[in-house]
Design an enzyme around this catalytic site. Structure first.
Site, PDB file in Angstrom:
ATOM      1  N   SER A  64      23.170  23.794 -16.844  1.00  0.00           N
ATOM      2  CA  SER A  64      22.188  24.160 -15.812  1.00  0.00           C
ATOM      3  C   SER A  64      21.930  23.076 -14.782  1.00  0.00           C
ATOM      4  O   SER A  64      21.246  23.338 -13.788  1.00  0.00           O
ATOM      5  CB  SER A  64      20.871  24.544 -16.468  1.00  0.00           C
ATOM      6  OG  SER A  64      21.006  25.825 -17.011  1.00  0.00           O
ATOM      7  N   LYS A  67      22.826  24.057 -11.372  1.00  0.00           N
ATOM      8  CA  LYS A  67      21.968  24.953 -10.578  1.00  0.00           C
ATOM      9  C   LYS A  67      21.318  24.237  -9.396  1.00  0.00           C
ATOM     10  O   LYS A  67      20.928  24.869  -8.419  1.00  0.00           O
ATOM     11  CB  LYS A  67      20.898  25.583 -11.492  1.00  0.00           C
ATOM     12  CG  LYS A  67      21.525  26.503 -12.541  1.00  0.00           C
ATOM     13  CD  LYS A  67      20.511  26.992 -13.561  1.00  0.00           C
ATOM     14  CE  LYS A  67      21.191  27.833 -14.641  1.00  0.00           C
ATOM     15  NZ  LYS A  67      20.259  28.211 -15.710  1.00  0.00           N
ATOM     16  N   VAL A 261      21.790  22.650 -21.020  1.00  0.00           N
ATOM     17  CA  VAL A 261      21.935  22.732 -22.474  1.00  0.00           C
ATOM     18  C   VAL A 261      23.138  21.945 -23.012  1.00  0.00           C
ATOM     19  O   VAL A 261      23.312  21.845 -24.220  1.00  0.00           O
ATOM     20  CB  VAL A 261      21.977  24.189 -23.011  1.00  0.00           C
ATOM     21  CG1 VAL A 261      20.645  24.890 -22.813  1.00  0.00           C
ATOM     22  CG2 VAL A 261      23.127  24.968 -22.416  1.00  0.00           C
TER      23      VAL A 261
END
Ligand code: GLU
Length: 308
Positions: A64, A67, A261
């Site tokens: 992530s 992002k 993660v």
């Protein structure tokens, strides 16, 4: 002033000796194979100096953290129009939660929860084939780091595709509200692949620089994004960058940051430094356990905080 080199090497030493390291992500089978004993840290200063320790050169799955870069690209493409389909509030829910989507007509709370990131990916994808959209994301990373070696770990992408039922559910659900423009399979394909980009702490600290220095590369003075946009991305990282642990991260570390993660976290010390840490073991919310602790120690010992 406290010597940064000493602090960074002491943090790495301390983390190497820890036995409580959290749990590696298991829901993406390929990530479950990563050795929880790894720890890396890299800090990059305005003059380009990198102070790094531990497994700082080892590429890992940025998940992530990607992002932040896709959000930057999507804002570059459609500007503030992006906020029509994604919000800017912390969700207070798990990163892959679906419940709010029903109550809020398919408009995700923010661009860093999975649903919001899928909308961002959809925006980048519009007008392109999936391969071209991925090429654009990688080219951006190559441009901001000056490092053409950054690529995708195809085994991780395939592993997530095989088990990505939740993300498929989120994407299909949003499609039913008309929030996604592109075919669900294309959105998921690009999303899984950008989450599977592999980078080291050194590469990530370098990629995060534009957010620490007013949207510019401080070496060349070249603008990557406007000052306002850099500030806003930092604000979103502070309020939403750690999912349901964002308040806790702001409280403990006091810097804008984004976790993944894979165990990586980037953090921004405005005007001073960009930082990346990596330790694959996660806390129950899905943020790197030792990564968070390392950033907390670094911020405390260097007196770094956006809160004065
Ligand atoms: N690719 C992961 C997922 O969609 C990203 C989650 C994360 O890093 O927090 O579940």
């Amino acid at each position: 002033m406290t010597d940064l080199r000493t602090v960074v090497s002491e943090i790495a030493q301390e983390m190497a000796g820890r036995s409580e390291r959290g749990t590696v992500a298991h829901y993406i089978p390929e990530l479950a194979c990563v050795d929880p004993a790894r720890f890396g840290i890299a800090v990059m200063l305005a003059d380009g100096t990198q102070i790094a320790a531990g497994d700082c050169d080892e590429p890992f799955s940025i998940q992530s953290v990607s992002k932040v870069f896709t959000l930057t690209l999507a804002l570059g493409k459609v500007g503030d129009g992006l906020w029509r389909s994604v919000g800017r509030e912390p969700s207070g829910n798990a990163f892959n939660s679906i419940v709010q989507l029903e109550q809020e007509q398919g408009r995700p709370r923010n661009p860093f929860i999975n649903a919001g990131a899928l909308v961002v990916t959809d925006t980048i994808l519009s007008g392109h084939q999936p391969r071209e959209a991925l090429g654009e994301i990688l080219r951006f990373l190559h441009f901001i780091t000056g490092d053409d070696g950054i690529g995708i770990d195809e085994a991780v992408a395939a592993s997530e595709k095989q088990t990505g039922y939740r993300n498929a559910a989120l994407a299909n659900y949003m499609k039913s509200f008309g929030v996604l423009d592109n075919p669900v399979a294309h959105v998921l394909g690009v999303y899984f692949h950008h989450c599977a980009i592999a980078m080291s702490c050194r590469q990530l600290a370098s990629a995060t620089r534009y957010l620490a220095f007013l949207g510019r590369n401080p070496d060349t003075g070249h603008s990557v994004i406007s000052v306002e946009r850099a500030r806003r991305i930092n604000a979103l990282m502070l309020t939403c960058g750690h999912y349901d642990g964002s308040g806790e991260f702001a409280f403990r570390v006091g810097l804008p940051g984004k976790s993944g993660v894979g165990g990586g976290i980037i953090a921004v010390v405005p005007g001073i430094a960009s930082v990346a840490v990596w330790s694959p073991g996660l806390d129950p919310v899905g943020n790197s356990r030792l990564g968070t602790e390392a950033l907390e120690m670094l911020a405390r010992r260097m007196h770094w905080s956006v809160f004065g």
